[in-house]
Scaffold this active site. Structure first.
Site, PDB file in Angstrom:
ATOM      1  N   ASP A 397      77.414 -54.148  57.481  1.00 26.07           N
ATOM      2  CA  ASP A 397      76.858 -54.790  56.069  1.00 26.07           C
ATOM      3  C   ASP A 397      76.150 -56.266  55.874  1.00 26.07           C
ATOM      4  O   ASP A 397      76.729 -56.177  56.761  1.00 26.07           O
ATOM      5  CB  ASP A 397      77.552 -53.930  54.389  1.00 26.07           C
ATOM      6  CG  ASP A 397      78.425 -55.112  54.628  1.00 26.07           C
ATOM      7  OD1 ASP A 397      79.519 -55.904  55.886  1.00 26.07           O
ATOM      8  OD2 ASP A 397      79.220 -54.621  53.855  1.00 26.07           O
ATOM      9  N   ASP A 668      83.195 -53.930  53.447  1.00 22.43           N
ATOM     10  CA  ASP A 668      84.680 -53.624  53.450  1.00 22.43           C
ATOM     11  C   ASP A 668      84.609 -53.363  50.970  1.00 22.43           C
ATOM     12  O   ASP A 668      85.282 -53.825  50.690  1.00 22.43           O
ATOM     13  CB  ASP A 668      84.798 -56.076  52.511  1.00 22.43           C
ATOM     14  CG  ASP A 668      83.319 -56.145  52.101  1.00 22.43           C
ATOM     15  OD1 ASP A 668      82.517 -55.247  51.646  1.00 22.43           O
ATOM     16  OD2 ASP A 668      83.432 -57.544  51.218  1.00 22.43           O
ATOM     17  N   ASN A 736      98.497 -41.448  99.753  1.00 26.04           N
ATOM     18  CA  ASN A 736     100.615 -40.931  99.174  1.00 26.04           C
ATOM     19  C   ASN A 736     100.316 -38.935 100.062  1.00 26.04           C
ATOM     20  O   ASN A 736     101.146 -38.913 100.826  1.00 26.04           O
ATOM     21  CB  ASN A 736     101.227 -41.033  98.689  1.00 26.04           C
ATOM     22  CG  ASN A 736     101.324 -42.425  98.489  1.00 26.04           C
ATOM     23  OD1 ASN A 736     101.190 -42.935  99.553  1.00 26.04           O
ATOM     24  ND2 ASN A 736     102.034 -43.144  97.818  1.00 26.04           N
ATOM     25  N   ASP A 765     106.431 -49.470  90.402  1.00 23.07           N
ATOM     26  CA  ASP A 765     105.862 -48.444  88.317  1.00 23.07           C
ATOM     27  C   ASP A 765     106.563 -50.301  87.871  1.00 23.07           C
ATOM     28  O   ASP A 765     105.486 -50.774  86.998  1.00 23.07           O
ATOM     29  CB  ASP A 765     106.196 -47.789  87.718  1.00 23.07           C
ATOM     30  CG  ASP A 765     105.769 -46.263  88.362  1.00 23.07           C
ATOM     31  OD1 ASP A 765     104.945 -46.647  88.640  1.00 23.07           O
ATOM     32  OD2 ASP A 765     106.327 -45.805  88.474  1.00 23.07           O
TER      33      ASP A 765
END
Length: 925
Positions: A397, A668, A736, A765
């Site tokens: 705005d 707002d 893999n 990990d």
């Protein structure tokens, strides 16, 4: 084969319907529901227009009221009939519902299933001596950590957002028709009539007569009965920067309810003057209430982040669901032990699943939220941080975002537009000596305190009389006695609307000379003031008349034969930070579009002031006539939209999203709430109305686009670090699995035991937990980041087989050089591949985290570097440690390690070379 795998894993077919069940947000409203909502808004608009046309008698008859208001009994009955004067607010989630939403995503559900399956095979169905909780605990801990992290961070942010809401109990002054003291005098009300009462806003009902004065909130939708200098600020509803005049009669035609001059709406407030009004709608039936209902009842569409993460998740899950059974079948047929093949395939499934993804995503977002909180930003929804980084269109705005949300005196000029201090002096005298309630324009004039000092008001001036403002004349005057060089004279100073002041003028003054006000000069004046209006300035004319001292009262008749001296022009000025912020957003690849309820001339003026190039402007009336195809073309073409209603703003945001844009909306006001809800990321401020703060994902404690720029950079860092993990995991996992397929087909034993795969996966990990803290190359922060599941599939198929080349080289090394070529030597073989696989996985993190040469041109953050060293140390030492026997590993011969160093170095060099080819062909995100 690689092309087939890429096309299969990147396509959404097959499991897309399942993905819908895992979305964190409900499905959006059906088209019929949206159409019904629009039609309800149109009915309400027609009803308001009809109420505005009713005369007072018909109006009172409709609501069973009178100018004296309702009695206590009537008010009580009306409240029971219409309900409390309260609007709907979004209900906060219960802690258990919020915890479920924090847990529910595709990977957490899949990992939970894998944990249960691991428990069944490793604990429930295993012999007592062979029971192992390792896999179930590893997987469960990943799910628990990611869920709790998200839950705690979002809960904390929501509490902070709730604390921003003002906890104020407001009341309204109403008339009760029971006998009592006289009310304020409006339209001939007589003493001894109705009494005044202060009631909570929630207790108002249609038919109540309310009294309004400066500073009051408009407590409900009202029809004005009487007004005196009544100015109402409607910026929260319409975006207009200047207050509007309200009075008891509608003088000009109006097509929309918000344009009515004799109606006032809940959510606005009285700036100056006083009035009396009849309540015609309360609670959910008010204009504000209908907007609140649309925001709180409508389901939110999945954002670009949620759509992207789900699409990427299903690419990886499909990969796992296909490859794990293939591994099981190959091992079952070649080894003959189907139970062992099942356990190995389960370990492969766990290893292939990027179980750290929920934790990495949540930890990265939580870290971003913490950093943003230090910059005065409250993140209500963690996903919004990534959406900020992906945002390529920002709709904002105007009032209070691009501008300072205050009226300032922009120019004081003579009749032909030249700057003139004399005009400012006359305007200052008028505003200083008037005794009525000073509006925002008077306040702006009086901020020039230096004029008071230069005029020496106390020594040279004395107020004589005042001719108050009224809506018929649209001007007001003061008469002052000026003492100059021992000569006293009266000066009548009049200021007001241009045409009304011009009507009272017969002459004009330029450069100290007075000239007759001919028709040609009137046309010149209109050209000058029209140019000011095109610049978005509100023009007030100033006229004067010198008279001899007289001991009489002055009146409207004295406002004649005036000399026009010039004009004062007002503007809501842009913020100093707006221009550099817009430039920074432009440099960051974010297109800004201005969506405002204010008039187009003011908006274009502000855009010019902040160096915002206006391509094309569309008005709300034009948007109203467009179908969706026309609107899509309009929102691509234009970057300024003015005179918009809340529904227009929402349509524009949805149209942009439908075209693949990641849209942020910053606002707002009440009128911004639907668009805030419709955007990928809604941004509001702590001073916003409650309904806007509820609809927003991010709340700024400082209303500045510069703060947004910081948030965008933070979002892009977050996205880049998440993408690093996905690239590393996807390519490593593909390699893999390909290596396992080759080994399973030719080896007489398993290339790795399930416990080896789980341990390798756990250590890897853990090393990835440092990714949220990693540095990001500057060039990756210059453009919006988007999810690209197809690109991830290509990346996985391109880089995955690289590791398989060196895995197969390790097989050959262990088989031919170290003679680990029989089942009795499988532990040596498995230990050699375990170490090489773990170290290559860990090192490739640094190869893939940047398009540059790692360590030389792009350095990792110290937590990631430290974690890499720790993993390398663990990988090298574990086969020699006392734990080696527990994990079924054995010490490796020392001559293995020079071979290992050569394999790892070759892997890094080849990856860097192929990375250069990839960047040239596909770029680097």
């Amino acid at each position: 084969m690689f092309k087939f795998l890429h096309s299969f894993f990147s396509s959404a077919a097959g499991l897309r319907h399942v993905a819908r069940h895992f979305r964190r947000t409900p499905m959006p409203l059906r088209a019929g529901d949206a159409a019904a909502s629009v039609e309800a808004g149109r009915r309400a608009n027609r009803q308001m227009l009809a109420l505005a046309r009713l005369d007072d008698d018909a109006l009172f008859a409709r609501y069973g009221s009178s100018r004296a208001g309702l009695s206590e009994d009537q008010a009580r009955a009306a409240r029971e009939r219409h309900g409390a004067n309260e609007v709907d607010h979004e209900k906060p989630l219960s802690w258990h519902a919020h915890l479920w939403l924090s847990y529910r995503n595709p990977f957490n559900l899949l990992l939970t299933a894998l944990a249960v399956l691991s428990w069944l095979t490793d604990v429930r169905m295993a012999a007592p001596a062979e029971q192992s909780w390792t896999a179930a605990l590893i997987i469960g801990s990943m799910v628990l950590i990611s869920t709790v992290l998200r839950f705690v961070q979002e809960r904390r942010s929501n509490r902070a957002a709730e604390a921003l809401k003002a906890m104020v109990q407001n009341t309204a002054t109403v008339l009760r028709s029971d006998a009592g003291p006289a009310p304020r005098q409006f339209g001939g009300a007589q003493a001894g009539g109705p009494r005044q009462a202060e009631v909570p806003l929630a207790d108002l009902a249609p038919g109540d007569v309310v009294l309004l004065s400066a500073g009051d909130m408009i407590p409900a939708d009202c029809r004005i009965l009487a007004a005196k200098d009544l100015f109402v600020a409607q910026a929260a509803l319409t975006g207009e920067s200047l207050p509007v005049e309200k009075h008891a009669c509608q003088r000009t035609p109006a097509a929309a309810a918000l344009e009515l001059e004799n109606m006032a709406f809940m959510g606005t407030n009285v700036v100056s003057g006083s009035g009396m009004a009849l309540v015609v709608a309360t609670g959910a039936r008010t204009y504000f209430g209908q907007l609140a209902g649309r925001v709180t009842q409508a389901s939110r569409e999945p954002t670009q982040f949620q759509q992207g993460i789900n699409r990427v998740s299903w690419v990886l899950i499909r990969f796992m669901l296909v490859m794990a059974p293939i591994v099981m079948l190959i091992n079952g047929f070649t080894k003959g032990d189907w139970l062992e093949a099942l356990l190995f395939a389960l370990a492969i499934a766990v290893g292939l699943t990027p179980e750290m993804l929920p934790m990495i995503v949540t930890a990265t977002l939580a870290k971003g939220a913490l950093r943003m909180s230090r910059r005065k930003v409250v993140v209500k929804r963690l996903d919004a941080i990534q959406n900020l980084g992906a945002m390529n269109v920002l709709c904002t705005d105007k009032t209070g975002t691009l501008t300072q949300d205050r009226i300032v005196l922009e120019r004081h000029i003579d009749v032909y537009g030249a700057s003139c201090d004399e005009v400012l002096a006359y305007a200052y005298l008028n505003s200083y000596y008037q005794t009525g309630l000073k509006n925002l324009l008077d306040v702006a004039v009086l901020q020039h305190a230096e004029v008071e000092r230069s005029l020496e008001l106390a020594a040279k001036y004395r107020k004589v009389d005042e001719i108050p403002f009224d809506f018929a004349r649209r001007r007001m005057s003061v008469v002052v006695n000026e003492t100059e060089n021992g000569r006293d004279h009266h000066e009548l100073i009049c200021k007001g609307a241009l045409e009304e002041v011009l009507a009272a003028c017969t002459r004009l003054r330029v450069g100290g000379e007075t000239h007759p006000l001919t028709e040609a000069r009137r046309q010149d004046i209109r050209r000058v003031t029209a140019a000011l209006n095109r610049d978005g300035l509100r023009v007030i004319a100033v006229g004067v008349k010198e008279m001899p001292p007289a001991g009489r009262a002055y009146g409207v008749a004295d406002e004649s034969d005036l000399v026009l001296v010039g004009y004062i022009a007002f503007l809501d000025p842009p913020k100093e930070s707006t221009a550099p912020a817009l430039a920074a957003l432009r440099e960051s690849g974010v297109e800004v579009k201005v969506l405002t309820g204010d008039v187009e001339l003011v908006t274009q003026k502000v855009c010019r002031e902040v160096d915002f190039a206006v391509r094309k402007v569309y008005l709300g009336a034009e948007i109203e006539e467009m179908d969706e195809r026309q609107l899509a073309a309009a929102v691509r073409e234009a970057n300024v939209f003015a005179r918009l209603t809340p529904a227009h703003k929402e349509r524009i945001v949805r149209s942009l999203r439908a075209q693949g844009c990641t849209v942020g909306f910053m606002g707002d006001g009440i009128n911004d709430a639907p668009a805030l809800r419709a955007a990928d990321v809604g941004i509001s401020v702590d001073s916003a109305v409650d309904i806007s703060k509820e609809a927003a994902d991010i709340i700024l404690l400082e209303k500045s686009l510069m703060v947004l720029e910081d948030g965008i950079i933070e979002g892009r860092k977050t996205f880049c670090n998440m993408l690093k993990y996905l690239k590393m995991t996807a390519s490593s996992n593909f390699g893999n699995v390909f290596s396992v397929l080759v080994a399973s087909a030719f080896l007489p034993f398993l290339p790795m035991l399930p416990i080896h795969l789980l341990l390798q996966n756990l250590i890897y990990d853990i090393s990835q937990a440092a990714i949220p803290f990693d540095n990001v190359d500057a060039e990756l922060l210059r453009r919006p980041q988007q999810w690209d599941p197809d690109g991830l599939g290509r990346f996985m198929v391109f880089f995955g087989p690289i590791s398989s080349i060196f895995d197969i080289a390790t097989y050959a090394l262990m088989w031919y050089v170290f003679q680990a070529n029989a089942p009795e030597h499988q532990t040596l073989f498995q230990s050699g591949w375990f170490v090489e696989g773990l170290l290559s996985q860990t090192l490739v993190v640094h190869m893939i985290r940047t398009r540059k040469i790692p360590f030389l041109q792009s350095r990792p953050a110290w937590p990631l570097a430290a974690m890499t060293l720790a993993v390398v140390g663990v990988g090298l030492l574990l086969p020699f440690s006392p734990l080696a026997g527990y994990f079924q590993l054995q010490a490796l011969p020392w001559r293995y390690f020079p071979w290992l160093a050569g394999i790892l170095l070759s892997y890094c060099v080849l990856t860097q070379l192929l990375k250069t080819i990839w960047v040239r062909r596909h770029g680097w995100q």
